[in-house]
Design an enzyme around this catalytic site. Sequence first.
Site, PDB file in Angstrom:
ATOM      1  N   ASP A  26       0.804  -1.216   0.000  1.00  0.00           N
ATOM      2  CA  ASP A  26       0.000   0.000   0.000  1.00  0.00           C
ATOM      3  C   ASP A  26       0.841   1.271   0.000  1.00  0.00           C
ATOM      4  O   ASP A  26       0.318   2.365   0.194  1.00  0.00           O
ATOM      5  CB  ASP A  26      -0.916   0.001   1.234  1.00  0.00           C
ATOM      6  CG  ASP A  26      -0.131  -0.084   2.539  1.00  0.00           C
ATOM      7  OD1 ASP A  26       0.786  -0.924   2.629  1.00  0.00           O
ATOM      8  OD2 ASP A  26      -0.429   0.681   3.479  1.00  0.00           O
ATOM      9  N   TYR A 146       0.000   2.508  15.347  1.00  0.00           N
ATOM     10  CA  TYR A 146       1.341   2.972  15.704  1.00  0.00           C
ATOM     11  C   TYR A 146       1.238   4.201  16.597  1.00  0.00           C
ATOM     12  O   TYR A 146       0.251   4.943  16.550  1.00  0.00           O
ATOM     13  CB  TYR A 146       2.141   3.324  14.448  1.00  0.00           C
ATOM     14  CG  TYR A 146       2.209   2.201  13.440  1.00  0.00           C
ATOM     15  CD1 TYR A 146       2.923   1.029  13.711  1.00  0.00           C
ATOM     16  CD2 TYR A 146       1.561   2.299  12.215  1.00  0.00           C
ATOM     17  CE1 TYR A 146       2.973   0.000  12.801  1.00  0.00           C
ATOM     18  CE2 TYR A 146       1.617   1.263  11.288  1.00  0.00           C
ATOM     19  CZ  TYR A 146       2.326   0.121  11.580  1.00  0.00           C
ATOM     20  OH  TYR A 146       2.374  -0.908  10.676  1.00  0.00           O
ATOM     21  N   LYS A 177      -1.522  -5.093  13.920  1.00  0.00           N
ATOM     22  CA  LYS A 177      -0.137  -4.984  13.453  1.00  0.00           C
ATOM     23  C   LYS A 177       0.518  -3.815  14.167  1.00  0.00           C
ATOM     24  O   LYS A 177      -0.008  -2.700  14.155  1.00  0.00           O
ATOM     25  CB  LYS A 177      -0.134  -4.768  11.937  1.00  0.00           C
ATOM     26  CG  LYS A 177       1.221  -4.419  11.331  1.00  0.00           C
ATOM     27  CD  LYS A 177       1.071  -4.154   9.835  1.00  0.00           C
ATOM     28  CE  LYS A 177       2.335  -3.615   9.203  1.00  0.00           C
ATOM     29  NZ  LYS A 177       2.164  -3.361   7.744  1.00  0.00           N
TER      30      LYS A 177
END
Length: 267
Positions: A26, A146, A177
Site C-alpha cells: 500500500d 502505531y 499490526k
Amino acid sequence: MHLGKKVRMERFFNRHTGRSIIVPMDHGVTVGPIPGLTDMRTAVNNAAEGGADAVLMHKGLVRCSHRGSGRDVGLIVHLSASTALSPFANAKTLVGSVEEALRLGADGVSVHVNIGDEDEKRMLADFGRIAAAADDWGMPLLAMVYARGPKINNEYDPQLVAHCARVGVELGADVVKVAYTGDMESFAVVVEACCIPVLIAGGAKMESNRDILQMVHDSLRAGGGGISLGRNVFQHARPERLLKALRGLVHEDWNVEQALALVESDA
C-alpha cells in the site's frame, strides 16, 4: 466469531499454525511508485510463489495485480490513506469501505491509526465505524496501530507498542499490526495483553538478511501471530527466496540458521 469471518480468516491465516505472512503493498499512496511496486502483477506473483499468505493493497491496485494464474494468495484491501507530501502525513483518512472490498473479492480489510497524532480522535472514530461494518459483513479486520505524534519520542517503546496493540483489540480488530519492540522479552509483554493475533511490521528496509530473519524469529518466540513485511520483501534481491525462508520460520518453526542458509544459498 461470525462463520463468514472465520472462513475468510482461514484464507490468510494458516489453519495448522494459526499464523500469517502478509506482504503489504500500500506504499504507493504514501510515497509514490517505489522500486518493487511498479509492476504489480510481478510483485504479487513473487509474494504468492514465495509462500505469502496474503497481500495487502489499496482498492485501485487490485485491477493491476490480478493474475488469473499461479498460486493463490489472500487479498486484504487497505481502507486508510495519507501522503508523505501532506503537512498532516500521520492523519489517515478513510478512502474505501467494507462493501467495496467485498465487491473486489477481498478476504479482509485493514485500517491504519496513529495514536498520539493531533487527529487521533477522528481516526479512532473511523476505526470504530469500520469495525462495526466489518462485523456486520463477516469481514476480518486488521488494524495497523502505531504511536506517532508530538508527544511520542520513541514509537518502539514497549509500553507504547503495548498500548497500540491494546487499542486494536479493544476497538474490535481481529488482527493487530504493531512495531516490533526490539527484543523477545518486551514483545512478549505486548502479546500477553492481546487475545487476537499480533503481527509485527517490517519498518524501514534492512540491509542484513540475518537482521530480518532474527527479528521475525524472536517475535514468533515471544508469541507473535506472524508478520507483515513490505519493503524488506518486495525490495529484496530475491523476494521469493526470502519468503520461502520466512515461511520456514513462521509455519515450520525453523531456526535462524536454517532460514539464512536458504536465503543465501547459490542453488
